[in-house]
Design an enzyme around this catalytic site. Sequence first.
Site, PDB file in Angstrom:
ATOM      1  N   LEU A  76       9.714   5.940  -0.430  1.00 42.48           N
ATOM      2  CA  LEU A  76      10.927   6.291   0.301  1.00 42.48           C
ATOM      3  C   LEU A  76      10.549   7.223   1.439  1.00 42.48           C
ATOM      4  O   LEU A  76       9.701   8.095   1.265  1.00 42.48           O
ATOM      5  CB  LEU A  76      11.920   7.004  -0.618  1.00 42.48           C
ATOM      6  CG  LEU A  76      12.460   6.218  -1.819  1.00 42.48           C
ATOM      7  CD1 LEU A  76      13.314   7.124  -2.692  1.00 42.48           C
ATOM      8  CD2 LEU A  76      13.256   5.013  -1.357  1.00 42.48           C
TER       9      LEU A  76
ATOM     10  N   ASP B 135       7.784  -1.304  -7.400  1.00 44.87           N
ATOM     11  CA  ASP B 135       6.804  -1.027  -6.344  1.00 44.87           C
ATOM     12  C   ASP B 135       7.405  -1.308  -4.963  1.00 44.87           C
ATOM     13  O   ASP B 135       6.803  -1.977  -4.127  1.00 44.87           O
ATOM     14  CB  ASP B 135       5.520  -1.840  -6.549  1.00 44.87           C
ATOM     15  CG  ASP B 135       4.330  -1.188  -5.843  1.00 44.87           C
ATOM     16  OD1 ASP B 135       4.471  -0.037  -5.401  1.00 44.87           O
ATOM     17  OD2 ASP B 135       3.282  -1.839  -5.727  1.00 44.87           O
TER      18      ASP B 135
END
Lengths: 320, 421
Positions: B64, B300
């Site tokens: 992120l 993932d």
Amino acid sequence: MLSKRNLQLDDRGELHHLLAIEGLPKRIIERILDTAESFVGVNEREVKVVPLLRGKSIFNLFFENSTRTRTTFEIAAKRLSADVVSLDVARSSTSKGETILDTVANLTAMHADMFVVRHSESGAPWLIAQHAAPHVHVINAGDGRHEHPTQGLLDVFTIRRHKPDFTRLTVAIVGDILHSRVARSQIHALTTLGVPEIRLVGPRTLVPPELARLGARIYTSLDEALVGVDVITMLRLQNERMNGALIPSASEYFACYGLTPKRLALAKPDAIVLHPGPMNRGVEIDSAVADGRQSVILQQVTYGIAIRMAVMAMLAGAAR
Amino acid sequence: MKIAIRGGRLIDPVSALDTRCDLYIAAGKVVGVGTAPAEWHANREIDATGLVVAPGLVDLAARLTRATLATELAAAAAGGITQIVCSPDASPVLDDPGQVDMLRLRAQSLHGAQVHPLGALSVGLRGERLAELAKLHAAGCIGFSQGLATGFSPRFLWQAMQYAATYGYPVWLRPEDASLAAGGVAHDGEVAARLGLAGIPACAETVAVAAQAEIARATGARLHLCRLSTAEGVEAVRRAKAEGLPVTADVSALHLHLTDIDIGHYDAHCRLAPPLRSERDRDALRRGLIDGTIDAVVSDHRPLPADARQLPFAEAAVGASGFETLLSLILRLAESERVPLADALGWAGYRAANAAALPAPSLAVGAPADVVVFDPRAYRVVRSSSFTSAGGNSPMLGYELPGLIRYTINRGHLAYDAGTH
């Protein structure tokens, strides 16, 4: 799911791009060889030009430098009367940050009919073919260590001129198979044409066991591999292979895998010797063999023009 | 907000619940299972007839960045994910407590999934100088990792794990020996040999698992192995666990379904780290997951811009956008391996939470109201245009997968409603 499909053939099963020998039907390989046969005659004439591709624009896109292959494609295109432009993209647009696909889109806007692509990464011509306009044809002139299909075709063309029946041949390919696009294309061409025995020869660092799955037998001893063979292809050993732990030195390589007259005598008496060039004399091949009566290395260069003419003419629909 | 979810099949392995009944949520918590609390009135009634109501998914692997956080947290909600462990190889790298604070505050303000950052084990992930682990931990990091970076020496790792063990911090590592994997882009096998792609041998994983497990043994640090990919790697983890080493492991959902054959003609969507491996490896990963050797299935999630894929295979960026296919891939595996739904949900549920030492998600009264409501029998074709994530990069594009997420609730807040999307 474009990347799952074989893009080389159009809806009617005709050749649309030449990206790899793998997956090409036998009938198409044979048609290319037959067409090339007719161009051998053109190349031996006083006036070596036919008007089959008049008005067509062919762009040579060499993202990796290669004078020899690019020159043979240029000659082939010119002999078919095409307009040919060779771009040294390795040094121009991509160094300015333009992506491959941008380069291709720009050239397509200039009404390109065909791209001849060489790239240092395996699969790059596939990417271009996926994004090419429907009327544009792509020829792979060597991608990474994957394939070099016109080289594979000229190899089998040369073999066929000496040994017409592929189903009775034993072929040895010697050297750095792992990193060789030439070897992959030749192996696929030979298996498709029905060669019953292909021997891959080299140390395990250059000929890993997985390569047997391509339909070949693996040999680590050149002397054993050469016994009774009809055709021997010697691969070029790149100098950079000696930088790591793949092989120790050129002289040890020559001692183990160099083709000498003594070793050549193990093959059938009429065996022929191929090499895709450029040769390293004294590394993979002894000069006496390279220049000897069994060598067909210079014929390969000559036939390379005819093969490339045949492929271009077939893609353009001028040789159906 | 008070929400009543009526008529669904409630599945909560933690409270051994698998029954058809109503669920009541108020003030961010579960306030009733089956029976409404006194003087109940709902702001929102959800009809879950024919749907499964389960704790929100726990995803132990996502990348992120602050710039794309809002979009990607919305994607997580669309994927039924309510807790995310994010890797430190964000931009900027999470090697600075201030960056970790900002990421967590931004995530909280978005009412998205709970974000649990992994801090960088080394400054800049360069594998040279130790990052400020205690400060990063105080800022909310639940463990320390090198992200995708594998270029560090055993000596660095030995010292870093000694330091981490001092405070009981777990270390999360990707088991891949950098020098064995150098230059490789695909599993070193038949497909790579045929396509002319440089290989990453399976021993790149086993050598790293062995080294990392030995250093965990020597230092006493807790080790979480990220993204196993080989049969031999699974076997090495099985042995380490049998010896009682404090080791856990996860696997990417994609690697439970795909193999190197799926690369086809250089499909750059299949450019993943670790590489997709052989069918034998995939089967061993499945067995390892089912027998508990592998603790968790992860998305993932690595969203990439479209042009990162318009390159030759070896030059394409690594990763796939995974949030919005995680549940579907778990359901598909449960179906083909005949695993009960409650067990399969644990792979990205309580089992994942246990591996990360997070509180196990639950639907028990008093638990935080992190809930996913989905239709396990509905199918959809995966298309990048229907992704909420900014990255439409997924090797699953074009596949028809089970499981349609209808609602996701984060701490009592309705974060995703398929009816309004």
